[in-house]
Design an enzyme around this catalytic site. Sequence first.
Site, mmCIF file in Angstrom:
data_model
loop_
_atom_site.group_PDB
_atom_site.id
_atom_site.type_symbol
_atom_site.label_atom_id
_atom_site.label_comp_id
_atom_site.label_asym_id
_atom_site.label_seq_id
_atom_site.Cartn_x
_atom_site.Cartn_y
_atom_site.Cartn_z
ATOM 1 N N GLU A 13 -4.657 -4.951 10.887
ATOM 2 C CA GLU A 13 -3.621 -3.952 11.082
ATOM 3 C C GLU A 13 -3.840 -3.241 12.409
ATOM 4 O OE1 GLU A 13 -1.763 -2.349 7.104
ATOM 5 O OE2 GLU A 13 -3.689 -1.406 7.492
ATOM 6 N N GLY A 31 3.098 -1.308 4.219
ATOM 7 C CA GLY A 31 3.033 0.120 3.965
ATOM 8 C C GLY A 31 4.334 0.659 3.426
ATOM 9 N N GLY A 32 5.079 1.380 4.273
ATOM 10 C CA GLY A 32 6.277 2.077 3.837
ATOM 11 C C GLY A 32 7.300 1.209 3.135
ATOM 12 N N GLY A 55 3.460 2.011 10.866
ATOM 13 C CA GLY A 55 4.463 3.040 10.686
ATOM 14 C C GLY A 55 5.221 3.434 11.939
ATOM 15 N N HIS A 97 -9.266 1.054 5.362
ATOM 16 C CA HIS A 97 -7.978 1.175 6.040
ATOM 17 C C HIS A 97 -8.126 2.095 7.254
ATOM 18 C CE1 HIS A 97 -3.766 2.283 6.725
ATOM 19 N NE2 HIS A 97 -3.454 1.168 6.080
ATOM 20 N N ASN A 111 0.858 -1.182 0.000
ATOM 21 C CA ASN A 111 0.000 0.000 0.000
ATOM 22 C C ASN A 111 0.897 1.236 0.000
ATOM 23 O OD1 ASN A 111 -1.893 2.013 0.435
ATOM 24 N ND2 ASN A 111 -2.257 1.483 2.566
ATOM 25 N N TRP A 112 0.945 1.924 -1.138
ATOM 26 C CA TRP A 112 1.825 3.084 -1.259
ATOM 27 C C TRP A 112 1.263 4.323 -0.572
ATOM 28 C CZ3 TRP A 112 4.530 3.570 -6.701
ATOM 29 C CH2 TRP A 112 5.362 2.462 -6.888
ATOM 30 N N LYS A 113 -0.009 4.288 -0.207
ATOM 31 C CA LYS A 113 -0.656 5.440 0.423
ATOM 32 C C LYS A 113 -0.509 6.673 -0.490
ATOM 33 C CE LYS A 113 0.025 3.261 4.877
ATOM 34 N NZ LYS A 113 0.289 3.428 6.322
#
Length: 253
Positions: A170, A236-237, A176, A100, A13-15
């Site tokens: 999550e 994520g990141g 993060g 999310h 997930n690049w957000k």
Amino acid sequence: MSKSGRRPLIAGNWKMNGLRSSVPVVEAIRDGLSPELTSRIDVLVCPPSTLISSCVAAVYGSAIAIGGQNLHAKASGAFTGSISAEMLADLGATYVIVGHSERRAYHHETDDGVHAKALGARRAGLCGIICVGETQEEREEGRTLDIVRAQLAIGVPKGAKASDTVIAYEPVWAIGTGLTPTPADIAEVHASLREMLGQLIGAEAAKVRILYGGSVKPGNARELMAVENVDGALVGGASLVASDFLGIAAAYA
């Protein structure tokens, strides 16, 4: 295929990150995946909607799927700035993230809204990744299982199948932050989610994949992916760096 019979999924997930200059990251992921690995697992990248078309073109003919990060529940209408499941599918997306925690926190999305969006994803032939998770306060109050089971009970549409539904656990406090629950904590939550799915959709629950997300990195991926009822990761990141994302996928090598 894992010992459970469920095919693992590693999803990125690049957000709200990425410009056209970021497409080479997807290309590097594409080129770094061995045929042996992609014969055993599914790999998905969810870039911002502005890059979906470019990423679909970049991975054409490969084993990588491209997905959206959000959708509007309706197929069309006067909803300025929104994107429908049909629009995502038209671009070549095959998955979409639903509910999310950042959408719930910053855009006040409700469990009922998540349910509606999951139905929208199904309507357009997309697989919805329905996210659930507790805050730090809810965990400290001992309410983790109550929270995630309630989110699941409302969010998952009637008749959900493994072909159109993935669940992602999550813990909000781990996203993060570099913090992760213990494997035992994750196992407890995933087992509870599996049991709740059984109540909701019967025998099909054994086929639905449940992902773990929250500070997944190459260094902890193998341990986390080995936990019972964990069928992959929502990353994520680390998914913004090809070598990190490939390192997480390598947990299944």
